[in-house]
Scaffold this active site. Structure first.
Site, PDB file in Angstrom:
ATOM      1  N   GLY A  10       0.748   3.978   1.427  1.00  0.00           N
ATOM      2  CA  GLY A  10       0.864   4.754   2.647  1.00  0.00           C
ATOM      3  C   GLY A  10       1.538   4.026   3.783  1.00  0.00           C
ATOM      4  O   GLY A  10       1.693   4.578   4.865  1.00  0.00           O
ATOM      5  N   CYS A  11       1.938   2.785   3.612  1.00  0.00           N
ATOM      6  CA  CYS A  11       2.467   2.009   4.729  1.00  0.00           C
ATOM      7  C   CYS A  11       3.640   1.187   4.265  1.00  0.00           C
ATOM      8  O   CYS A  11       3.513   0.363   3.374  1.00  0.00           O
ATOM      9  CB  CYS A  11       1.383   1.101   5.296  1.00  0.00           C
ATOM     10  SG  CYS A  11       1.972   0.015   6.606  1.00  0.00           S
ATOM     11  N   GLY A  12       4.778   1.382   4.881  1.00  0.00           N
ATOM     12  CA  GLY A  12       5.955   0.657   4.459  1.00  0.00           C
ATOM     13  C   GLY A  12       6.217  -0.609   5.246  1.00  0.00           C
ATOM     14  O   GLY A  12       7.175  -1.309   4.990  1.00  0.00           O
TER      15      GLY A  12
ATOM     16  N   CYS B 128       3.646  -2.973   6.040  1.00  0.00           N
ATOM     17  CA  CYS B 128       2.554  -3.933   5.915  1.00  0.00           C
ATOM     18  C   CYS B 128       3.100  -5.333   5.689  1.00  0.00           C
ATOM     19  O   CYS B 128       3.868  -5.568   4.769  1.00  0.00           O
ATOM     20  CB  CYS B 128       1.651  -3.550   4.747  1.00  0.00           C
ATOM     21  SG  CYS B 128       1.036  -1.876   4.826  1.00  0.00           S
TER      22      CYS B 128
ATOM     23  N   ARG C 188       0.875  -1.163   0.000  1.00  0.00           N
ATOM     24  CA  ARG C 188       0.000   0.000   0.000  1.00  0.00           C
ATOM     25  C   ARG C 188       0.914   1.216   0.000  1.00  0.00           C
ATOM     26  O   ARG C 188       1.965   1.222   0.637  1.00  0.00           O
ATOM     27  CB  ARG C 188      -0.899   0.034   1.251  1.00  0.00           C
ATOM     28  CG  ARG C 188      -1.879  -1.125   1.299  1.00  0.00           C
ATOM     29  CD  ARG C 188      -2.895  -0.923   2.401  1.00  0.00           C
ATOM     30  NE  ARG C 188      -2.232  -0.779   3.692  1.00  0.00           N
ATOM     31  CZ  ARG C 188      -2.905  -0.741   4.841  1.00  0.00           C
ATOM     32  NH1 ARG C 188      -4.209  -0.818   4.851  1.00  0.00           N
ATOM     33  NH2 ARG C 188      -2.268  -0.615   5.979  1.00  0.00           N
TER      34      ARG C 188
END
Length: 274
Positions: free
Chosen positions: A116-118, A120, A114
């Site tokens: 927005g998230c490194g 996940c 995603r």
């Protein structure tokens, strides 16, 4: 490609008919949308991560991801990258050295990508804060005016952002603030990974300049910058508490709210002078 306002870029966007209201009047036009596609990374035939990314500079992305994630110790451990386009997205097949593959298996991650998230899909807390080699503190200090120059040039050089309004950028700048390398992507982590890869194959000395980014300074942005051997990270927005802690521990000068002549220095201010 050339949008209506004359900005030039080489891909990463598609045109779409739109309608709306502007200045009290209805309009119909053609607009540019940033591309966002699933990009799968395979290492020696083993699926490892799927990230949503802009399909530009993907060889840089593959190399930079491998380096900044600690899979590759140096660029020589990447033997080749093959790109395969399919109906569902793009697959990057990386051939890496056996030592790197062993390292990958030791710290296995499966990232459900995603923008927005490194983190996940990280499988354990130990994989989040990897040990980082401290940056040397011997570099000559840089003028704070270099950050002002870099941020101004960064905005002017963001061709894809000017066309779409939907992408981040990461740039490597010389000690004088001149932007020497720039990469764009819908994901801020991806843009920085692309820059890390571009730095690794360039002739520049990464430690002689700094990184400027159009996002906030999160923990992973700090970690990737340190992995690239760059001593200063300047971000247009704020830093997080974990990013500052990591920067202090790693010897990185972390700068936030870099806008015009203003900025905030969170760690190791000795690398800057007024």
């Amino acid at each position: 490609m050339k949008p209506a306002d004359g900005v030039m870029f080489t891909g990463g966007a598609v045109q779409c008919p739109v309608a709306g209201r502007r200045g009290g009047r209805s309009f119909e036009a053609s607009d540019w949308l940033a591309e966002e596609v699933p990009v799968a990374l395979e290492f020696n035939g083993v699926a490892h991560a799927v990230m949503l990314a802009t399909p530009l500079d993907l060889e840089d992305f593959a190399l930079g991801f491998g380096l900044s994630e600690g899979i590759l110790a140096h660029r020589g451990q990447l033997y080749g990258v093959e790109r395969h386009d399919g109906a569902e997205g793009i697959t990057l097949r990386l051939e890496i050295a056996s030592a790197a593959f062993v390292r990958l298996k030791d710290r296995r991650r499966t990232l459900a990508g995603r923008t927005g998230c490194g983190l996940c899909g990280t499988e354990s807390l130990a994989q989040v804060a990897r040990p980082l080699l401290p940056l040397p503190v011997t570099q000559a200090p840089m003028a704070s005016a270099a950050i002002t120059r870099a941020m101004g040039e960064l905005r002017a050089l963001q061709a894809l952002q000017q066309a779409t309004g939907a992408v981040h950028a990461a740039a490597w700048c010389g000690a004088d603030g001149e932007v020497r390398l720039l990469r764009e992507d819908v994901g801020r982590h991806n843009a920085l990974d692309k820059l890390v890869g571009a730095l690794a194959v360039s002739s520049v000395n990464a430690a002689s300049g700094f990184v400027a980014v159009t996002s906030r300074a999160s923990f992973e942005m700090v970690q990737k910058t340190v992995c690239a051997g760059v001593p200063l990270l300047a971000a247009v927005s704020a830093a997080t508490a974990l990013a500052v802690q990591t920067a202090k521990r790693s010897g990185l000068t972390l700068v936030g709210f870099a806008r015009g002549d203003d900025h905030v220095v969170y760690s190791h201010p000795q690398r800057l002078y007024s």
